[in-house]
Design a protein around this motif. Structure first.
Motif, PDB file in Angstrom:
ATOM      1  N   LEU A 182       0.795 -11.258   0.893  1.00 14.91           N
ATOM      2  CA  LEU A 182       1.745 -11.130  -0.208  1.00 14.91           C
ATOM      3  C   LEU A 182       0.938 -11.146  -1.490  1.00 14.91           C
ATOM      4  O   LEU A 182       0.500 -12.193  -1.936  1.00 14.91           O
ATOM      5  CB  LEU A 182       2.734 -12.290  -0.171  1.00 14.91           C
ATOM      6  CG  LEU A 182       3.887 -12.203  -1.156  1.00 14.91           C
ATOM      7  CD1 LEU A 182       4.647 -10.911  -0.970  1.00 14.91           C
ATOM      8  CD2 LEU A 182       4.804 -13.379  -0.984  1.00 14.91           C
ATOM      9  N   PHE A 183       0.723  -9.967  -2.032  1.00 19.21           N
ATOM     10  CA  PHE A 183      -0.216  -9.857  -3.140  1.00 19.21           C
ATOM     11  C   PHE A 183       0.400  -8.991  -4.239  1.00 19.21           C
ATOM     12  O   PHE A 183       0.931  -7.925  -3.954  1.00 19.21           O
ATOM     13  CB  PHE A 183      -1.513  -9.229  -2.636  1.00 19.21           C
ATOM     14  CG  PHE A 183      -2.599  -9.174  -3.654  1.00 19.21           C
ATOM     15  CD1 PHE A 183      -3.416 -10.269  -3.850  1.00 19.21           C
ATOM     16  CD2 PHE A 183      -2.798  -8.042  -4.410  1.00 19.21           C
ATOM     17  CE1 PHE A 183      -4.415 -10.237  -4.804  1.00 19.21           C
ATOM     18  CE2 PHE A 183      -3.803  -8.004  -5.363  1.00 19.21           C
ATOM     19  CZ  PHE A 183      -4.613  -9.107  -5.550  1.00 19.21           C
ATOM     20  N   PRO A 184       0.337  -9.450  -5.487  1.00 20.47           N
ATOM     21  CA  PRO A 184       0.903  -8.635  -6.574  1.00 20.47           C
ATOM     22  C   PRO A 184       0.024  -7.421  -6.846  1.00 20.47           C
ATOM     23  O   PRO A 184      -1.036  -7.546  -7.459  1.00 20.47           O
ATOM     24  CB  PRO A 184       0.902  -9.596  -7.765  1.00 20.47           C
ATOM     25  CG  PRO A 184      -0.118 -10.618  -7.453  1.00 20.47           C
ATOM     26  CD  PRO A 184      -0.219 -10.732  -5.972  1.00 20.47           C
ATOM     27  N   ALA A 185       0.497  -6.262  -6.417  1.00 21.83           N
ATOM     28  CA  ALA A 185      -0.339  -5.062  -6.464  1.00 21.83           C
ATOM     29  C   ALA A 185      -0.740  -4.669  -7.876  1.00 21.83           C
ATOM     30  O   ALA A 185      -1.812  -4.120  -8.086  1.00 21.83           O
ATOM     31  CB  ALA A 185       0.393  -3.913  -5.782  1.00 21.83           C
ATOM     32  N   SER A 227      12.926   9.531  -3.392  1.00 25.57           N
ATOM     33  CA  SER A 227      13.888   8.476  -3.066  1.00 25.57           C
ATOM     34  C   SER A 227      13.364   7.113  -3.482  1.00 25.57           C
ATOM     35  O   SER A 227      14.126   6.235  -3.874  1.00 25.57           O
ATOM     36  CB  SER A 227      14.253   8.511  -1.584  1.00 25.57           C
ATOM     37  OG  SER A 227      13.148   8.224  -0.794  1.00 25.57           O
ATOM     38  N   ALA A 228      12.041   6.945  -3.438  1.00 20.14           N
ATOM     39  CA  ALA A 228      11.488   5.672  -3.899  1.00 20.14           C
ATOM     40  C   ALA A 228      11.737   5.504  -5.395  1.00 20.14           C
ATOM     41  O   ALA A 228      12.073   4.420  -5.865  1.00 20.14           O
ATOM     42  CB  ALA A 228       9.999   5.616  -3.597  1.00 20.14           C
ATOM     43  N   LEU A 229      11.600   6.608  -6.131  1.00 18.82           N
ATOM     44  CA  LEU A 229      11.775   6.537  -7.574  1.00 18.82           C
ATOM     45  C   LEU A 229      13.235   6.337  -7.962  1.00 18.82           C
ATOM     46  O   LEU A 229      13.561   5.524  -8.806  1.00 18.82           O
ATOM     47  CB  LEU A 229      11.276   7.831  -8.221  1.00 18.82           C
ATOM     48  CG  LEU A 229       9.815   7.856  -8.619  1.00 18.82           C
ATOM     49  CD1 LEU A 229       9.447   9.217  -9.141  1.00 18.82           C
ATOM     50  CD2 LEU A 229       9.524   6.798  -9.664  1.00 18.82           C
ATOM     51  N   ARG A 264       8.724   0.541  -9.914  1.00 15.28           N
ATOM     52  CA  ARG A 264       9.703   1.283  -9.126  1.00 15.28           C
ATOM     53  C   ARG A 264       9.137   1.648  -7.760  1.00 15.28           C
ATOM     54  O   ARG A 264       9.854   1.658  -6.765  1.00 15.28           O
ATOM     55  CB  ARG A 264      10.068   2.547  -9.907  1.00 15.28           C
ATOM     56  CG  ARG A 264      11.335   3.205  -9.459  1.00 15.28           C
ATOM     57  CD  ARG A 264      12.520   2.336  -9.758  1.00 15.28           C
ATOM     58  NE  ARG A 264      13.687   2.900  -9.123  1.00 15.28           N
ATOM     59  CZ  ARG A 264      14.678   2.204  -8.595  1.00 15.28           C
ATOM     60  NH1 ARG A 264      14.649   0.895  -8.636  1.00 15.28           N
ATOM     61  NH2 ARG A 264      15.700   2.778  -8.032  1.00 15.28           N
ATOM     62  N   LEU A 265       7.858   1.954  -7.737  1.00 18.78           N
ATOM     63  CA  LEU A 265       7.244   2.395  -6.484  1.00 18.78           C
ATOM     64  C   LEU A 265       6.653   1.243  -5.692  1.00 18.78           C
ATOM     65  O   LEU A 265       6.176   1.426  -4.575  1.00 18.78           O
ATOM     66  CB  LEU A 265       6.148   3.427  -6.767  1.00 18.78           C
ATOM     67  CG  LEU A 265       6.637   4.778  -7.299  1.00 18.78           C
ATOM     68  CD1 LEU A 265       5.447   5.667  -7.611  1.00 18.78           C
ATOM     69  CD2 LEU A 265       7.529   5.458  -6.276  1.00 18.78           C
ATOM     70  N   ARG A 266       6.700   0.058  -6.256  1.00 18.35           N
ATOM     71  CA  ARG A 266       6.036  -1.102  -5.669  1.00 18.35           C
ATOM     72  C   ARG A 266       6.346  -1.297  -4.182  1.00 18.35           C
ATOM     73  O   ARG A 266       5.455  -1.507  -3.358  1.00 18.35           O
ATOM     74  CB  ARG A 266       6.450  -2.336  -6.451  1.00 18.35           C
ATOM     75  CG  ARG A 266       5.998  -3.655  -5.913  1.00 18.35           C
ATOM     76  CD  ARG A 266       6.781  -4.771  -6.559  1.00 18.35           C
ATOM     77  NE  ARG A 266       6.725  -4.709  -8.014  1.00 18.35           N
ATOM     78  CZ  ARG A 266       5.736  -5.234  -8.737  1.00 18.35           C
ATOM     79  NH1 ARG A 266       4.769  -5.844  -8.145  1.00 18.35           N
ATOM     80  NH2 ARG A 266       5.748  -5.144 -10.041  1.00 18.35           N
ATOM     81  N   LEU A 309      -1.577   6.143 -12.418  1.00 16.83           N
ATOM     82  CA  LEU A 309      -2.451   6.770 -11.432  1.00 16.83           C
ATOM     83  C   LEU A 309      -2.480   5.967 -10.145  1.00 16.83           C
ATOM     84  O   LEU A 309      -2.398   6.515  -9.049  1.00 16.83           O
ATOM     85  CB  LEU A 309      -3.867   6.887 -11.992  1.00 16.83           C
ATOM     86  CG  LEU A 309      -4.069   7.993 -13.009  1.00 16.83           C
ATOM     87  CD1 LEU A 309      -5.439   7.868 -13.643  1.00 16.83           C
ATOM     88  CD2 LEU A 309      -3.936   9.354 -12.325  1.00 16.83           C
ATOM     89  N   ALA A 310      -2.569   4.633 -10.285  1.00 18.43           N
ATOM     90  CA  ALA A 310      -2.647   3.782  -9.099  1.00 18.43           C
ATOM     91  C   ALA A 310      -1.417   3.982  -8.232  1.00 18.43           C
ATOM     92  O   ALA A 310      -1.516   4.134  -7.011  1.00 18.43           O
ATOM     93  CB  ALA A 310      -2.764   2.323  -9.512  1.00 18.43           C
ATOM     94  N   ALA A 311      -0.242   4.013  -8.862  1.00 27.23           N
ATOM     95  CA  ALA A 311       0.991   4.125  -8.083  1.00 27.23           C
ATOM     96  C   ALA A 311       1.139   5.509  -7.468  1.00 27.23           C
ATOM     97  O   ALA A 311       1.532   5.647  -6.310  1.00 27.23           O
ATOM     98  CB  ALA A 311       2.192   3.817  -8.984  1.00 27.23           C
TER      99      ALA A 311
END
Lengths: 451, 275
Positions: free
Chosen positions: B103-106, A29-31, B266-268, B166-168
Motif C-alpha cells: 500500500l504505497f502512495p504512488a 473509463s478510468a478517467l 483520477r487514474l490512481r 507523464l507518470a500517470a
C-alpha cells in the motif's frame, strides 16, 4: 457481537483480459468513471472476485483457502487497499500490514540498515519508532553480520527474512499474509509461526491466504473457501478444509477420468485409419499390430493382434467407478473382454506402475496357475484388491490379454490412471501392513492433530 | 482530490527518505561517487562548448564573448527538467513492485524523481557560481539574485505538473517513454539555451497581425521563459526584466500542477492493475 474489523460488502473486482487494442477505452473509463472495466464487454473482463461479502471480527484469525486463481490474493489486495473494488465496499479499521511480497520496497544498491528505515517509513512508522525497533528487527531477521552490506548481496532467504521482519514489526492491527510463512529454513518458519501466535495472543486480526491446510486447521478460528471469485464455504476450519479437499478430490476424479477417456479414444481413433496418422499426434498412443521392441521403454499405447479385445477398463470402489482412492481402500479393476471367435489359449494380466515408472506390482492368471478353458462372446474379468496398500501418488495400469507364450491379443500400456491419497506421508513403493508398539520405557503419544 | 493533495504534504518524511535513497543509490559503487554530480554538468559543458566553438563555430550576437558561460546558465536547469521528466515517466513502471504489492502512495514517486534531480541541479550550482565569479564581466548583483529562488520554484512546480501527467499516462501508454526522449530533444532546440532568445524573436513570418513566428514560438514555450529568466538573472547585465512572464508562468505552473495531480488522482486506482 463487536463491530467487524474487516467488512466486505458485495465486493466485485473485474480485471481486464489483456488486450492492447482496448487501451483507450480503459483509459477513458478510468478517467470518466474512475473504474477501469466499466467500458468493456463482459467477454473482455475477468471476474476475479464476484459479489463477496465477508466480516472479520477483531482478534480473529481467518484463513483463505482455494485453488490457484480462485481470487484469494485479489481479495487480500482489496482488503489491503492496494486495488479498489469495481463495485461494492471494503472497510478496514486500524493499521494494516500486508505481507504480500516480502521486501517489495527494498532498493538493491543500498544497505540493509538504510532499507529497514526506508521500508519502515513506507509502512507508516516514524524514524524514531524504527530506531527503537531496529535491533529487534535485525535480530529477528538474523542478518546482524550483513546489515551494512547492500541488500543485492543478500541471499534470497536473507532478503525475505528482512522483509518479513520489518513488516511484522510495524505492529499492525490487521495483518494480511499471502503465502509467505513458508519463507526460509525450518528454524525461521518456526519463528514466523511463533510471531504469528504472538499476534493472535495480542488480539490482532489476521487474514491469511495459504495452501497449507494444516496451518489453517491448527491456527485459524475460521476458514473461508474461495472458488472462482465466490465464497463456497465458511466457518469452522476443519469442516471447511474437509469440504474443500473433498471437492478437490472429486475434481481430480473428473480430470483423471477424462484423461483416461482421451487416451483411450486416441488409440481407437488412430487405430481406425492405421496409415494416415495425423501429423503432430506422434505422442498419442497408437494401436499397432506388433508390440514395441523394448517393452520397458514403451510409453502409453495399445497394441495386439486380437481376436481377444479388452473393450472396457473400469476402476471401482464399492461398486462405483472412481479414480481417486485413499490408501487402504478396496479397489476393483473390471475388464470387459470380448472375442468374435472362441479362444482356448488366453491369459489376463495386470501391472501397477508408479509415477517414476517403477512396477509396483504385476501378475497374471497364468502365473497364478489358472488354466484357460474357453473364452467366447463377451465377459468380465474382475481383479479385486481388498486393501490398496500403496503410498500417496499417481499410478498407472497396464492391462493385457495374451497367449500363454506371450503373443499379445490386446495390450493397454499405461492407459489407465488412478491416484492414491494418504494421511501418512510415508515413502516408498509399497506399504506393508504394519503397526508400531513400544515397551514401557519408550513413551510416545499420538499427535494432537490426528484423531 | 484536495484531501489527497493534503496527504501528499503528510508524506514529506517518506519523500525525503526516498530522495536520499535515490541519491545514495545513484552513485553507489562508482569510484567518484557524488563527485559525478559536479563532473557531469562540467563534462556536458565542455562537449557543447567544443561543438559550438570548434566544430560548428557560431557567433551569436550578445553572447560571443562568454558563450560557454551563457550556455551553462540554460543547460543546467534544462538537465534538471529533462531528467526529471524522463524519470517521472518511468517512475511508476520501475517501482511496479511498490504499487502492486504494498500500500504505497504512488504520487510520491514522480515527486521524488523531480526532487532528486533538483538536488543534482543544486549540487551543480556551486560550479556555475564559481564560473560566474571568475569569468563573467558582469556578475549578477544581489537584487537580481533574489529572483533566482523564484525561478527555481516556478520550474519546480511546472516540472512536477508535467511529471505527474507523464507518470500517470505512461502506465496506460508505454509509447510515451520512447516518444518523450525525442520530444524533449525537439523542445531543447526550440528553447533559447544554445542561442540567445533575441536571435529568434524577430525571425519568421508574421501571420495575421501577430508578432513574428519566432517570437510567438518563444512566448508559448514555457521553458523558454524559465531559460530566459535564468539567463537574465545570471548572465546578462542589468535588472531582471522578464519578471512579468515569470509571474504568469508561475500561475500557469500551479494550474498545470493541479491539472496533473487531478489526472494522476483520477487514474490512481488503475495503476495497480496496469503497471
Amino acid at each position: 457481537m463487536t463491530d467487524p474489523v474487516i467488512a466486505l460488502r458485495d465486493v466485485t473486482k473485474l480485471y481486464r483480459r489483456y488486450a492492447y487494442r482496448r487501451q483507450f477505452s480503459t483509459l477513458k473509463s478510468a478517467l470518466l468513471k474512475g473504474s477501469l472495466a466499466s467500458e468493456l464487454e463482459p467477454s473482455e473482463v475477468l471476474r476475479a472476485v464476484d459479489g463477496v461479502s465477508l466480516d472479520v471480527s477483531p482478534g480473529a484469525t481467518v484463513g483463505l483457502i482455494g485453488r490457484n486463481g480462485s481470487g484469494k490474493s485479489t481479495l487480500l489486495k482489496l482488503v489491503a487497499g492496494i486495488t479498489k473494488p469495481t463495485t461494492g465496499k471494503v472497510d478496514v479499521r486500524g493499521r494494516i500490514s500486508a505481507l504480500i511480497e516480502l521486501g517489495a520496497g527494498f532498493h538493491p544498491e543500498i544497505s540493509g540498515r538504510e532499507n529497514i528505515f526506508i521500508n519502515g517509513v513506507m509502512l507508516g512508522l516514524t524514524k524514531r519508532e524504527i530506531a527503537r525497533r531496529f535491533d529487534e528487527i535485525v535480530e529477528f531477521a538474523e542478518v546482524e553480520d550483513f546489515i551494512d552490506s547492500p541488500v543485492k548481496t543478500y541471499s534470497s532467504g536473507m532478503y525475505m527474512r528482512l522483509g518479513f521482519a520489518v513488516a511484522v514489526h510495524v505492529d499492525p492491527d490487521v495483518l494480511l499474509i499471502d503465502e509467505v510463512l513458508a519463507v526460509g529454513d525450518e528454524g525461521f518458519s518456526l519463528k514466523c509461526l511463533d510471531k504469528f501466535s504472538e499476534f493472535k495472543r495480542r488480539g490482532k486480526t489476521i487474514l491469511l491466504v495459504t495452501h497449507g491446510l494444516g496451518l489453517v486447521q491448527r491456527y485459524c478460528d475460521e476458514a473461508v473457501w474461495v472458488d472462482a471469485g465466490r465464497i463456497r464455504g465458511q466457518g469452522d476450519p476443519r469442516r471447511v478444509v474437509h469440504t474443500y479437499t473433498t471437492d478437490i478430490a472429486s475434481n481430480e476424479e473428473h480430470a483423471l477420468a477424462s484423461a483416461d477417456r482421451k487416451a483411450l479414444a486416441a488409440t481407437e481413433a488412430s487405430g481406425a485409419g492405421a496409415d494416415d496418422t495425423p501429423e503432430g499426434s506422434t505422442d498419442l498412443p497408437v494401436v499397432t499390430e506388433e508390440p514395441p521392441t523394448d517393452m520397458f521403454q514403451a510409453a502409453q499405447g495399445r497394441w495386439g493382434a486380437g481376436p481377444v479385445r479388452i473393450d472396457r477398463v473400469a476402476l471401482e470402489r464399492d461398486g462405483a467407478e472412481a479414480h481417486v482412492f485413499r490408501s487402504g481402500d478396496r479397489l476393483a479393476i473390471r475388464l470387459g473382454v470380448s472375442t468374435p471367435e472362441p479362444v482356448r489359449d488366453f491369459v489376463f494380466g495386470i501391472s501397477i506402475f508408479n509415477a517414476e515408472g517403477v512396477c509396483c506390482y504385476g501378475t497374471n492368471t497364468d502365473i497364478e496357475e489358472f488354466e484357460p478353458v474357453e473364452l467366447s462372446g463377451s465377459g468380465e474379468v474382475i481383479f479385486d484388491i481388498d486393501s490398496l496398500d500403496l503410498v500417496e501418488g499417481t499410478y498407472k495400469l497396464d492391462v493385457a490379454a495374451h497367449t500363454r507364450n506371450g503373443l499379445q491379443y490386446d495390450y493397454h500400456r499405461l492407459l489407465h490412471t488412478f491416484r492414491v491419497k494418504s494421511h501418512t506421508k510415508d515413502a516408498g513403493i509399497y506399504r506393508p501392513r504394519h503397526r508400531w508398539s513400544f515397551s514401557s520405557g519408550v513413551r510416545l503419544a499420538p499427535h494432537p492433530m490426528s484423531r | 482530490m484536495l484531501n489527497n493533495l493534503w496527504r501528499l504534504f503528510g508524506y514529506r518524511v517518506l519523500i525525503q527518505t526516498l530522495v536520499v535513497r535515490e541519491l545514495k543509490a545513484r552513485y553507489r559503487g562508482s569510484v567518484l561517487g557524488f563527485f559525478w554530480s559536479f563532473a557531469n554538468p562540467l563534462l556536458l559543458l565542455l562537449v557543447y562548448t567544443f561543438v559550438f566553438s570548434v566544430v560548428l563555430p557560431s557567433r551569436f550576437d550578445g553572447v560571443e564573448d562568454n558563450y560557454a558561460l551563457f550556455l551553462f546558465c540554460g543547460l543546467l536547469p534544462w538537465t534538471w527538467f529533462t531528467s526529471a521528466l524522463t524519470e517521472s515517466s518511468n517512475a511508476l513502471l520501475a517501482n511496479g513492485n511498490l504499487i502492486k504489492k504494498v500500500l504505497f502512495p504512488a504520487e510520491v514517486l514522480p515527486v521524488v524523481a523531480v526532487l532528486a534531480n533538483m538536488v543534482h541541479f543544486f549540487l551543480a550550482l556551486p560550479i556555475l557560481f564559481i564560473a560566474l565569479a571568475l569569468f563573467s564581466a558582469t556578475p549578477p548583483g544581489f537584487t537580481e539574485l533574489l529572483w533566482f529562488p523564484a525561478v527555481v520554484a516556478v520550474q519546480f512546480i511546472l516540472t512536477l505538473g508535467f511529471g505527474l501527467m507523464l507518470a500517470a499516462l505512461t502506465v496506460h501508454f508505454r509509447d510515451i517513454k520512447d516518444l518523450l526522449g525525442n520530444l524533449l530533444t525537439l523542445w531543447f532546440f526550440a528553447t533559447p539555451i544554445l542561442y540567445p532568445w533575441t536571435m529568434v524573436t524577430s525571425r519568421g513570418p508574421s501571420i495575421g497581425g501577430l508578432p513574428p513566428a519566432g517570437k510567438v514560438l518563444m512566448d508559448v514555450n514555457p521553458f523558454a521563459h524559465i531559460a530566459i529568466s535564468y539567463q537574465e538573472i545570471l548572465f546578462f547585465d542589468g535588472p531582471f526584466g522578464h519578471w512579468k512572464w515569470l509571474l504568469a508562468l508561475a500561475l500557469g505552473g500551479v494550474a498545470l500542477f493541479l491539472a496533473g495531480f487531478a489526472l494522476f488522482d483520477r487514474l490512481r486506482d488503475s495503476f495497480a492493475e496496469e503497471v
